[in-house]
Design a protein around this motif. Structure first.
Motif, PDB file in Angstrom:
ATOM      1  N   GLU A 107      -5.405  50.416 -13.654  1.00  0.00           N
ATOM      2  CA  GLU A 107      -5.544  49.369 -14.662  1.00  0.00           C
ATOM      3  C   GLU A 107      -4.201  49.125 -15.356  1.00  0.00           C
ATOM      4  N   SER A 108      -4.052  47.937 -15.881  1.00  0.00           N
ATOM      5  CA  SER A 108      -2.875  47.607 -16.694  1.00  0.00           C
ATOM      6  C   SER A 108      -3.247  46.484 -17.649  1.00  0.00           C
ATOM      7  N   GLY A 109      -2.388  46.255 -18.628  1.00  0.00           N
ATOM      8  CA  GLY A 109      -2.574  45.129 -19.527  1.00  0.00           C
ATOM      9  C   GLY A 109      -3.065  45.479 -20.917  1.00  0.00           C
TER      10      GLY A 109
ATOM     11  N   ARG B 199      -5.348  40.321 -21.436  1.00  0.00           N
ATOM     12  CA  ARG B 199      -5.916  40.260 -20.098  1.00  0.00           C
ATOM     13  C   ARG B 199      -5.611  41.566 -19.374  1.00  0.00           C
ATOM     14  N   LEU B 200      -6.672  42.231 -18.970  1.00  0.00           N
ATOM     15  CA  LEU B 200      -6.536  43.470 -18.214  1.00  0.00           C
ATOM     16  C   LEU B 200      -6.573  43.159 -16.720  1.00  0.00           C
TER      17      LEU B 200
ATOM     18  N   THR C 267     -14.294  37.536 -20.019  1.00  0.00           N
ATOM     19  CA  THR C 267     -14.581  36.957 -18.707  1.00  0.00           C
ATOM     20  C   THR C 267     -14.008  37.853 -17.618  1.00  0.00           C
ATOM     21  N   ILE C 268     -14.861  38.231 -16.677  1.00  0.00           N
ATOM     22  CA  ILE C 268     -14.410  39.012 -15.532  1.00  0.00           C
ATOM     23  C   ILE C 268     -14.157  38.057 -14.370  1.00  0.00           C
TER      24      ILE C 268
ATOM     25  N   GLN D 212     -10.453  39.024 -18.924  1.00  0.00           N
ATOM     26  CA  GLN D 212      -9.854  38.224 -19.983  1.00  0.00           C
ATOM     27  C   GLN D 212     -10.640  38.460 -21.251  1.00  0.00           C
ATOM     28  N   MET D 213      -9.957  38.915 -22.279  1.00  0.00           N
ATOM     29  CA  MET D 213     -10.623  39.257 -23.534  1.00  0.00           C
ATOM     30  C   MET D 213     -10.078  38.363 -24.632  1.00  0.00           C
TER      31      MET D 213
END
Length: 116
Positions: free
Chosen positions: A6-8, A19-20, A68-69, A81-82
């Motif tokens: 994971e990143s972001g 946004r991850l 949103t995934i 997206q958060m």
């Protein structure tokens, strides 16, 4: 055999966005379910959002309308997206790639901190 990264993550003020990203690599490139989970200190890990290979999504009630995934065409990268982040969204966010309920892979997590 499979690596999930994971990143972001980071520090953001309430109302902000992040946004991850989650990249999977290794000998398995296709997963039936991809998802994001989070764990806050003292709490159990909880589902945030999931997406099936066919594109069916599911969200926790607490993030509906804000998160949103999505994924790229190849399915190698999954995004979260958060928007409209709240302090209660503060947690370590984990990416999970699953073949089925018994075969799944987790990343190491990325910290998201939302300040009030």
């Amino acid at each position: 055999q499979v690596q999930v990264e994971e990143s972001g993550g980071g520090l953001v003020q309430a109302g902000g966005s992040l946004r991850l990203s989650c990249v999977a690599s290794g000998r398995i490139t296709s997963f039936n379910v991809m998802g994001w989970y989070r764990q806050a200190p003292g709490n159990q890990r909880e589902m945030v959002a999931t997406m099936t290979l066919s594109g069916i999504t599911n969200y926790a009630d607490s993030v509906k309308g804000r998160f949103t995934i999505s994924r790229d065409k190849a399915g190698k990268t999954v995004y979260l997206q958060m928007n409209s982040l709240k302090p209660e969204d503060t947690a370590v966010y984990y990416c999970k790639r699953a073949i089925n309920s018994q075969v799944h892979y987790w990343g190491q997590g990325t910290q998201v901190t939302v300040s009030s």
